[in-house]
Design a protein around this motif. Structure first.
Motif, short mmCIF file in Angstrom:
data_model
loop_
_atom_site.label_atom_id
_atom_site.label_comp_id
_atom_site.label_asym_id
_atom_site.label_seq_id
_atom_site.Cartn_x
_atom_site.Cartn_y
_atom_site.Cartn_z
N GLU A 93 0.82 -1.21 0.00
CA GLU A 93 0.00 0.00 0.00
C GLU A 93 0.86 1.26 0.00
N THR A 94 1.88 1.29 0.84
CA THR A 94 2.72 2.48 0.95
C THR A 94 3.42 2.79 -0.37
N LEU A 95 4.06 1.79 -0.97
CA LEU A 95 4.79 2.02 -2.22
C LEU A 95 3.84 2.29 -3.38
N THR A 96 2.70 1.60 -3.38
CA THR A 96 1.73 1.80 -4.44
C THR A 96 1.18 3.23 -4.43
N LEU A 97 0.80 3.71 -3.24
CA LEU A 97 0.25 5.06 -3.15
C LEU A 97 1.31 6.12 -3.43
N GLY A 122 0.11 -2.66 -8.06
CA GLY A 122 -0.13 -2.69 -6.62
C GLY A 122 -1.59 -2.48 -6.27
N LEU A 123 -2.27 -1.59 -6.99
CA LEU A 123 -3.69 -1.36 -6.73
C LEU A 123 -4.51 -2.61 -7.02
N ARG A 124 -4.18 -3.30 -8.09
CA ARG A 124 -4.91 -4.54 -8.40
C ARG A 124 -4.70 -5.58 -7.32
N SER A 125 -3.49 -5.65 -6.80
CA SER A 125 -3.20 -6.60 -5.73
C SER A 125 -3.98 -6.25 -4.46
N LEU A 126 -4.00 -4.96 -4.13
CA LEU A 126 -4.70 -4.52 -2.93
C LEU A 126 -6.21 -4.73 -3.05
N ALA A 127 -6.73 -4.71 -4.28
CA ALA A 127 -8.17 -4.83 -4.49
C ALA A 127 -8.67 -6.27 -4.42
N GLN A 128 -7.76 -7.21 -4.37
CA GLN A 128 -8.18 -8.61 -4.34
C GLN A 128 -8.85 -8.93 -3.00
N GLY A 129 -10.09 -9.38 -3.09
CA GLY A 129 -10.80 -9.82 -1.89
C GLY A 129 -11.53 -8.73 -1.13
N ALA A 160 -7.63 9.02 -15.51
CA ALA A 160 -8.95 8.44 -15.27
C ALA A 160 -9.14 7.16 -16.06
N SER A 161 -8.70 7.13 -17.31
CA SER A 161 -8.93 5.96 -18.17
C SER A 161 -8.23 4.72 -17.64
N GLU A 162 -7.09 4.90 -16.95
CA GLU A 162 -6.34 3.78 -16.41
C GLU A 162 -6.87 3.35 -15.04
N LEU A 163 -7.31 4.30 -14.26
CA LEU A 163 -7.73 4.01 -12.89
C LEU A 163 -9.16 3.49 -12.81
N LEU A 164 -10.02 3.93 -13.71
CA LEU A 164 -11.44 3.58 -13.63
C LEU A 164 -11.68 2.07 -13.55
N PRO A 165 -11.06 1.24 -14.41
CA PRO A 165 -11.33 -0.20 -14.32
C PRO A 165 -10.91 -0.81 -12.98
N VAL A 166 -9.97 -0.16 -12.30
CA VAL A 166 -9.49 -0.69 -11.02
C VAL A 166 -10.46 -0.35 -9.89
#
Length: 398
Positions: A77-81, A94-101, A119-125
């Motif tokens: 989370e720290t490095l991803t943010l 990292g965001l995809r990993s954090l979103a699991q579960g 926005a185009s990259e983040l929206l699907p996440v």
């Protein structure tokens, strides 16, 4: 550890810490064995301040996804943010990993960090978090805040946003729909129902925002002028003024009422009225003194006072607000960050204020921000030793 503590205090307290301070914080966080809670939270707020270390941070995050390496959720989370705050697309893994579960760990100010990504990259996440049943408080409010900042780029999320009109987060959904504009016209009838109180989910805060959104999606200002005009005339001026400001000259019939509210006892109302009056009439002369009066050079960051809002509105006015330049330059030249926010959001809040000051100066007097003098001393003093003179930190670290 003593060096890391000093470096962390410096980046949290000062706007222009020596480069080695950020370098040491980055190194400690990437090598998790030597990090601290304060260093972690300082780094994830850093944004462009640590862009020179982006490759190092991305490499550390990548190692956590290796076959033999295991990174904790907190490390990821720290490095991803941190990467997200720079707008670096390598944060997406990292965001995809954090979103699991479950929902992403939004928490304090996370939407403001994530907003640096396209926005185009983040929206699907983030969109799956808006589809959760039942709606999750942190996920819904955070994602809707992101979407509101994207304006028309949030249009692919329309079905999910409209669904939130039936949740406790309807006000946030109204804001997003208004930002999307014409592509959300299918929701016009629902917006009208919220604006008139006919919708069963409509509360006392919804009508003005809904009426504004109805105008944005339909192009018809009638409902917005009526609902927001009634609010301004009733004495609850601050609740309708921002929407009348957005309507601009269309709200000319309310100009006199708005001008009278520039003498309101409430600072937020005065600022909102000054901005609205300028937007409606184009006359900056009475508005600038009202706004400038709220720009306190000693403001510590407490949100009860509309200091940053006043700076932003002066910047929108541009050249006619030239009398504000000396004060804005003085504030921008200050070395210490705003002192009010807690450590986990201090850098974010102060960086937003600095950005507002810089943008306002550039719009009022192009080149003025670049002329802001550098601090007299680059010797940073730890917070724990306020009485020490310049050079103490360097001696302390020997």
């Amino acid at each position: 550890m003593r060096r890391l503590d000093a470096a962390t205090e410096a980046v949290l307290r000062y706007r222009r810490p020596e480069p080695w301070c950020w370098e040491l914080v980055v190194k400690a966080v990437c090598d998790d064995m030597h990090s601290t809670w304060d260093a972690d939270h300082a780094l994830l707020q850093a944004g462009p301040a640590v862009s020179a270390y982006a490759d190092q941070i991305a490499a550390s995050l990548k190692r956590m996804f290796g076959v033999f390496a295991r990174g904790s959720g907190h490390q990821i989370e720290t490095l991803t943010l941190t990467l997200a705050g720079m707008g670096d697309l390598r944060a997406l893994s990292g965001l995809r990993s954090l979103a699991q579960g479950g929902p992403l760990p939004y928490g304090f100010r996370r939407p403001r960090i994530l907003a640096a990504l396209p926005a185009s990259e983040l929206l699907p996440v983030v969109l799956p978090d808006l589809r959760r049943e039942p709606a999750d408080y942190h996920a819904s409010t955070a994602v809707l805040e992101l979407l509101a900042g994207w304006g028309p780029d949030a249009a692919p999320a329309l079905p999910e946003v409209v669904r939130h009109l039936d949740t406790p987060y309807a006000y946030d959904a109204l804001r997003v729909l208004g930002g999307i504009g014409a592509p959300a016209v299918a929701a016009a009838d629902r917006l009208a129902a919220f604006a008139t109180g006919r919708d069963p989910h409509s509360g006392r805060h919804h009508p003005r925002r809904a009426a504004w959104a109805h105008w944005r999606v339909t192009g018809d200002p009638t409902l917005a002028l009526d609902v927001c005009g009634v609010a301004v005339r009733s004495g609850t001026g601050a609740h309708g003024l921002p929407f009348l400001a957005d309507l601009g000259p269309l709200a000319a019939a309310h100009a006199d009422t708005v001008r009278a509210l520039m003498e309101s006892p409430g600072a937020w109302t005065r600022v909102a009225a000054a901005h609205a009056y300028w937007r409606i009439t184009g006359d900056a002369e009475p508005a600038v003194p009202v706004l400038l009066a709220e720009v306190d050079p000693d403001w510590a960051g407490r949100p009860a006072m509309p200091v940053r809002e006043a700076v932003h509105r002066l910047g929108e006015i541009g050249a006619p607000a030239a009398t504000a330049v000396p004060r804005l330059v003085r504030i921008l030249a200050q070395e210490e960050r705003l002192s009010h926010p807690y450590e986990r959001e201090r850098i974010l809040v102060d960086a937003a204020y600095v950005r507002t000051l810089t943008e306002a100066l550039e719009r009022i007097a192009p080149g003025a921000a670049a002329s802001v003098p550098a601090p007299l001393s680059k010797e940073l003093v730890p917070v724990s030793a306020p009485s020490a003179g310049p050079g103490f930190l360097r001696r302390w670290l020997r």
